[in-house]
Design an enzyme around this catalytic site. Structure first.
Site, short mmCIF file in Angstrom:
data_model
loop_
_atom_site.label_atom_id
_atom_site.label_comp_id
_atom_site.label_asym_id
_atom_site.label_seq_id
_atom_site.Cartn_x
_atom_site.Cartn_y
_atom_site.Cartn_z
N LYS A 42 3.16 4.04 0.82
CA LYS A 42 4.17 3.90 1.87
C LYS A 42 4.66 5.23 2.40
O LYS A 42 5.61 5.27 3.18
CB LYS A 42 5.37 3.13 1.31
CG LYS A 42 5.10 1.66 1.09
CD LYS A 42 6.42 0.90 0.98
CE LYS A 42 6.20 -0.54 0.59
NZ LYS A 42 7.18 -0.97 -0.39
N MET A 97 -15.13 0.38 -5.82
CA MET A 97 -14.80 0.23 -4.39
C MET A 97 -15.94 -0.44 -3.63
O MET A 97 -16.27 -0.04 -2.51
CB MET A 97 -14.49 1.61 -3.76
CG MET A 97 -13.29 2.27 -4.39
SD MET A 97 -12.94 3.87 -3.65
CE MET A 97 -14.17 4.88 -4.48
N ASP A 123 0.42 5.55 -7.17
CA ASP A 123 -0.52 4.74 -6.42
C ASP A 123 -0.35 3.27 -6.79
O ASP A 123 0.11 2.95 -7.88
CB ASP A 123 -1.97 5.13 -6.80
CG ASP A 123 -2.44 6.33 -5.99
OD1 ASP A 123 -1.77 6.67 -5.01
OD2 ASP A 123 -3.48 6.90 -6.37
N1 SAH Z 1 -9.64 6.85 -10.35
C1 SAH Z 1 -9.90 5.46 -10.56
C2 SAH Z 1 -10.76 4.86 -9.49
C3 SAH Z 1 -10.09 4.84 -8.15
S1 SAH Z 1 -11.09 4.08 -6.92
C4 SAH Z 1 -10.51 5.29 -11.95
O1 SAH Z 1 -10.92 6.25 -12.57
O2 SAH Z 1 -10.53 4.15 -12.43
C5 SAH Z 1 -10.47 2.44 -6.94
C6 SAH Z 1 -11.48 1.50 -7.58
O3 SAH Z 1 -11.38 1.58 -8.99
C7 SAH Z 1 -11.27 0.06 -7.25
O4 SAH Z 1 -11.80 -0.30 -6.00
C8 SAH Z 1 -12.03 -0.61 -8.37
O5 SAH Z 1 -13.41 -0.54 -8.12
C9 SAH Z 1 -11.74 0.32 -9.53
N2 SAH Z 1 -10.64 -0.14 -10.37
C10 SAH Z 1 -9.51 0.51 -10.65
N3 SAH Z 1 -8.74 -0.18 -11.51
C11 SAH Z 1 -9.43 -1.29 -11.81
C12 SAH Z 1 -9.18 -2.42 -12.65
N4 SAH Z 1 -8.06 -2.50 -13.37
N5 SAH Z 1 -10.11 -3.39 -12.71
C13 SAH Z 1 -11.25 -3.30 -12.00
N6 SAH Z 1 -11.52 -2.27 -11.19
C14 SAH Z 1 -10.63 -1.28 -11.09
#
Ligand code: SAH
Length: 547
Positions: free
Chosen positions: A363, A478, A341
């Site tokens: 992609k 998100m 991803d």
């Molecule tokens: N599975 C992921 C979340 C996926 S949803 C987890 O556990 O972190 C995607 C969201 O994760 C983004 O919109 C944001 O809100 C958050 N996110 C993921 N990586 C991030 C980062 N490095 N800094 C801030 N927010 C992050």
């Protein structure tokens, strides 16, 4: 003697001098003319890659090889990475068989070379009164560190040095400065730092730099650095010796102190994983009738627990390459195919072997609204082709990661999966910005909420009124697009308008930014800042604790 062709497998290095020394050794062995064919290849970083070396031997009609890991001690490379790379070559070339040799050291021939390298740098100064700091690579495998300590002792025996102390340039203690300091306190005046390394590379260079730095701080000491083992006749002799042993099936490795098999203090988590135990004659599975030719080599592998045809759904953490779990990294290193991803730690993809297929999940070709189906189909297709597939995701796969959808899709297609949890941005992003999501006496609950659908959306499953009534921590993922509507809804349902809110953008990355505000102002602030994903919002009294 059995002249079976020899495949010499190196780890690879960023140093061209190191690659040249490896090539010179391969050439030296070839010129000896005692085996039918010789090729050398690397599992990463350097050319030629292992796959080319095997391809060359197979191209010349060889089907039965001796594969020798060119490593001094059995650690991750010898036990895991090299056998895994060889297993891939076997799949690539049906009918290919190999006998796997054991690591080079400890061996008297190597100790002789070390003593000669030390004499050279002593340049006439006496061994008596000379202390030696023998510097090994250092490993997370305690057995490999113990081997260096054993070599130090063997080098001391009978050679007349004042003493030999082991040290490590990486991952283990004592470090180079620490061992030099220890020798100084023992009264040493003349010290030879002897790198226990085969060839030039980044780490041997670091030994020289650290020794020089220590010497500069201690002008009263005579500190000299000896040369590496390097390409030499003794090394060629030893390689050919290991070749002959492998053909006799003599692959004695020290399994009694192998952390993958025995619970050693501080390493209990290694037992049985992520690499499976190698050949242990006393293990019940290893019964009689099992000893066909290839047997012990297959058993000797320390392969990570990701089998061909399986999919590992791996949480990569919030983005910096080093917040993935040890298990996740081991499986990633074993992969033939990686489906990644955008929010996964994509920097790790640069470290994959050149032959690994990397698929950018964003992609993957698909029809409208078919993204997830197309990804599932990609995972299943590669797994069914017998590949080791890693699905690398950001954060934790089961926190808004659709990880379970992929696990279920694989299961429906009869493909086995392995799930590796990850560090979720829901907890890590606030933490990396100095905010704990819970704190004794401040917040005893934390709710992780998707802001993907705004309040009032017909498909929303979130009880915004309940969140407004709660007084603990809310973490929103998100939610960059929807934060204004969410804040308005929470305030409308009774959450205090001055509830502190922290926004954290690109947590853990060099571009990490954060700012804090009030709940009733967060929408306007996000718009003014031009905030873009990925960001999390954390709201509640914990925000005021920010360190
Ligand atoms: N599975 C992921 C979340 C996926 S949803 C987890 O556990 O972190 C995607 C969201 O994760 C983004 O919109 C944001 O809100 C958050 N996110 C993921 N990586 C991030 C980062 N490095 N800094 C801030 N927010 C992050």
């Amino acid at each position: 003697m059995d002249r079976s062709p020899l495949l010499i497998v190196g780890h690879g290095t960023r140093s061209t001098a190191g690659v040249d020394q490896f090539a010179a050794l391969v050439d030296r062995i070839r010129r000896r003319g005692v085996v039918d064919d010789v090729e050398g290849g690397f599992i990463e970083l350097s050319r030629p890659p292992l796959t080319d070396a095997v391809g060359a031997l197979v191209g010349r009609g060889h089907r039965r090889l001796v594969a020798l890991p060119l490593v001094l001690a059995a650690a991750g490379h010898g036990k895991g990475d090299i056998p895994a790379a060889l297993a891939r070559e076997k799949r690539r070339h049906p009918g290919l068989r190999y006998a796997y040799g054991r690591p080079l050291g400890p061996h008297p021939l190597l100790h002789e070379v070390l003593a000669r390298r030390i004499d050279t740098v002593l340049d006439g100064a006496e061994r008596l009164g000379t202390w030696v700091a023998l510097i090994g690579r250092g490993s997370t495998d305690p057995d490999a560190n113990a081997e260096v300590t054993k070599v130090a002792r063997l080098l001391w025996e009978g050679r007349g040095y004042a003493g030999v102390e082991p040290g490590f340039i990486s991952l283990a203690e004592p470090s180079v400065p620490a061992v030099l300091e220890r020798l100084r306190r023992l009264g040493a005046r003349r010290i030879v730092v002897a790198p226990y390394f085969l060839f030039a590379g980044v780490l041997p260079d670091r030994i020289v730099a650290q020794s020089d730095a220590y010497a500069a701080e201690h002008p009263e000491l005579d500190v000299r650095v000896a040369d590496l083992i390097g390409d030499c006749d003794e090394l060629a002799d030893l390689v050919l010796h290991r070749h002959a042993e492998a053909l006799r099936g003599d692959i004695r490795m020290n399994c009694d102190t192998c952390a993958y098999r025995v619970a050693l203090p501080g390493f209990v988590d290694k037992v049985g994983r992520p690499q499976t135990p190698h050949h242990h004659p006393d293990d019940p599975a290893d019964g009689p009738g099992h000893h066909h030719h290839d047997h012990h080599h297959a058993d000797h592998r320390h392969e990570p627990a990701l089998r061909p045809g399986q999919v590992a759904v791996v949480g990569g953490g919030p983005g910096p390459d080093d917040l993935i779990t040890v298990r996740g990294k081991a499986l990633l290193d074993a992969a033939d195919v990686v489906v990644a991803d955008r929010l996964a730690p994509v920097g790790l993809l640069n470290g994959l072997r050149p032959d690994v297929l990397v698929v950018d999940a964003a992609k993957v070709p698909r029809g409208p609204g078919m993204a997830q189906e197309a990804i599932n189909e990609t995972l299943v297709r590669h797994a069914r082709a017998g590949r080791r597939v890693v699905r690398l995701k950001g954060g934790d796969p089961y926190v808004f990661g659709r990880g379970h959808e992929e696990v279920l899709a694989c299961a429906a297609a009869g493909v086995q999966t392995v799930l590796v949890p990850g560090v979720s941005s829901a907890v890590a992003a606030p933490a990396l910005a100095g905010v704990p999501v819970t704190h004794r006496g401040v917040a005893h609950d934390v709710t992780v909420v998707s802001g993907h659908l705004p309040p009032g959306h017909p498909e929303s499953l979130v009880d915004w009124a309940a969140l407004a009534r709660a007084r603990g921590t809310v973490v929103l993922l998100m939610a960059v697009e929807t934060i204004g509507k969410i804040a308005t809804a929470l305030v409308a349902h009774g959450r205090a308008p001055d509830t502190p809110v922290l926004a954290v953008y690109e947590a853990g990355h060099p571009g990490q930014r954060e700012w804090s505000t009030r709940l009733d102002e967060v929408g306007a602030r996000a718009a003014r800042e031009g905030l873009r994903p990925p960001a999390v919002f954390v709201l509640g009294p914990v925000v005021d604790l920010r360190s």
